[in-house]
Design an enzyme around this catalytic site. Structure first.
Site, PDB file in Angstrom:
ATOM      1  N   GLY A  42     -88.892 -69.797-138.127  1.00  5.12           N
ATOM      2  CA  GLY A  42     -88.881 -71.216-137.797  1.00  5.12           C
ATOM      3  C   GLY A  42     -88.415 -72.282-138.666  1.00  5.12           C
ATOM      4  N   ALA A 251     -80.001 -64.672-136.870  1.00  5.04           N
ATOM      5  CA  ALA A 251     -80.906 -65.963-136.378  1.00  5.04           C
ATOM      6  C   ALA A 251     -79.996 -66.636-134.904  1.00  5.04           C
ATOM      7  CB  ALA A 251     -79.764 -67.041-137.556  1.00  5.04           C
ATOM      8  N   ALA A 252     -78.722 -65.569-134.527  1.00  7.40           N
ATOM      9  CA  ALA A 252     -78.253 -65.805-132.944  1.00  7.40           C
ATOM     10  C   ALA A 252     -79.314 -66.618-132.366  1.00  7.40           C
ATOM     11  CB  ALA A 252     -77.039 -65.174-132.714  1.00  7.40           C
ATOM     12  N   GLY A 253     -80.620 -65.836-131.812  1.00  5.79           N
ATOM     13  CA  GLY A 253     -81.747 -66.366-130.892  1.00  5.79           C
ATOM     14  C   GLY A 253     -82.054 -67.564-131.459  1.00  5.79           C
ATOM     15  N   ASP A 254     -82.221 -67.373-133.339  1.00  6.83           N
ATOM     16  CA  ASP A 254     -82.628 -69.260-133.216  1.00  6.83           C
ATOM     17  C   ASP A 254     -81.464 -70.182-133.605  1.00  6.83           C
ATOM     18  OD1 ASP A 254     -84.809 -67.183-134.923  1.00  6.83           O
ATOM     19  OD2 ASP A 254     -84.215 -67.136-136.772  1.00  6.83           O
TER      20      ASP A 254
HETATM   21  O1  RIB Z   1     -83.917 -64.611-136.134  1.00  7.67           O
HETATM   22  C1  RIB Z   1     -83.905 -64.289-138.111  1.00  7.67           C
HETATM   23  C2  RIB Z   1     -84.574 -64.555-139.444  1.00  7.67           C
HETATM   24  O2  RIB Z   1     -85.335 -63.743-139.290  1.00  7.67           O
HETATM   25  C3  RIB Z   1     -83.985 -64.797-140.847  1.00  7.67           C
HETATM   26  O3  RIB Z   1     -83.923 -64.941-141.907  1.00  7.67           O
HETATM   27  C4  RIB Z   1     -85.737 -63.833-141.354  1.00  7.67           C
HETATM   28  O4  RIB Z   1     -85.890 -64.434-142.444  1.00  7.67           O
HETATM   29  C5  RIB Z   1     -86.398 -63.319-140.266  1.00  7.67           C
HETATM   30  O5  RIB Z   1     -87.239 -64.116-140.102  1.00  7.67           O
END
Ligand code: RIB
Length: 306
Positions: A42, A251-254
């Site tokens: 998030g 965190a690439a997807g994020d």
């Molecule tokens: O999507 C990556 C994230 O997944 C990381 O930052 C970790 O905290 C997990 O939630």
């Protein structure tokens, strides 16, 4: 200024070990390096949307520990509205234990801490943020009841609702689909949700089509270096990825989702926003860590340029 993107989700402190390869069960390995950085799906998506040009508010929980203070400060530094980031007494903050190997693949264990105490009632207390938003984003690192409530409320308010179904271990509740505009799984999540493999461009299309049959409106399956597959009732479209040398895919997807949301609220049409999110995600995998890897707007080339 009202936040145009509201993220309801997790904040984690990421404890990251780099190793040549991931250990087998029962094995002890000497790693190469260790670092601690703010993460959580998030919070990462909130940071990505903010760095990529959107006004953002975060709804979530931290524990009453030093990590909690650091996680909140990391969001505040990006100008993110943290009025709805609560502190849970007597509880630890969310933590993610992450191992990254030499091929930049990761494996992650999360301990929810305060994230596990985010209730529908908490989100409801900040309903004004949802009312003022254009885009609402959820993931699956907070309780399912809270996600369900937020998705339904977002639909009721007529907002653009994005669910990043991560982490996913099985199908979504059938009644969630009607509340979601964009469902954004990666390959393994698409497979868990759809019950069919999603390992390449064609199988991702088929998984997306299966999710449409289950009730999804628009699906974006992210495929790492293979790009992204968009599927809706009118057909499908593949978006190739920018070729980069990956250092760390955490965190690439994020970054993609935050960038996509930022693109939408900045007035990009859907396909342009997908490509924008992809360019941001491509940059993020060239850098280590979750939030430190997320690029700023000025770093992401405009459409049509590398
Ligand atoms: O999507 C990556 C994230 O997944 C990381 O930052 C970790 O905290 C997990 O939630």
């Amino acid at each position: 200024m009202h936040a145009k993107v509201v993220v309801v989700g997790s904040l984690n402190m990421d404890l990251v070990a780099r190793t040549q390869r991931l250990p087998r069960a029962g094995e002890t390995l000497a790693g190469d390096s260790f670092f601690t950085v703010p993460g959580g799906k998030g919070a990462n998506q909130a940071v990505a949307a903010a760095r990529l040009g959107a006004s953002v508010a975060m709804v979530g929980n931290v524990g009453d520990d030093a990590y909690g203070q650091q996680l909140r400060q990391a969001l505040e530094r990006e100008g993110i509205d943290c009025q709805a980031v609560g502190v849970c007494a007597g509880v630890s903050s969310g933590v993610a234990l992450i191992m990254v190997d030499a091929a930049s693949q990761n494996s992650i264990v999360i301990i929810p801490g305060g994230n596990g105490l985010l209730t529908p009632a908490t989100v409801q207390r900040f309903d004004r943020l949802l009312q003022q938003a254009e885009v609402i984003i959820c993931q699956l690192e907070v309780p399912a009841a809270t996600v369900a409530w937020t998705l339904a409320r977002g639909r009721e308010l007529g907002k653009t609702v994005i669910l990043n179904p991560a982490p996913a271990s099985g199908p979504l509740p059938a009644d969630w689909f009607a509340h979601i505009d964009y469902l954004t799984p990666n390959e393994s999540e698409a497979e868990a949700l759809a019950g069919v493999p999603a390992t390449d461009i064609d199988s991702a299309r088929r998984a997306g089509e299966r999710l449409l049959q289950l009730g999804a409106r628009k699906v974006i399956v992210t495929l790492g270096p293979l790009g992204a597959m968009f599927v809706d009732g009118a057909g499908s479209r593949h978006y190739p990825a920018t070729v980069v040398k990956a250092l760390d895919t955490t965190a690439a997807g994020d970054t993609f989702i935050g960038g996509f949301a930022a693109g939408l609220v900045r007035g990009m049409e859907e396909g342009e926003a997908i490509a924008f999110g992809q360019r941001a995600a491509a940059l993020s995998v060239t850098r280590a860590g979750a939030q430190p890897s997320i690029p700023y707007l000025a770093e992401v080339a405009p459409c049509g340029r590398q």
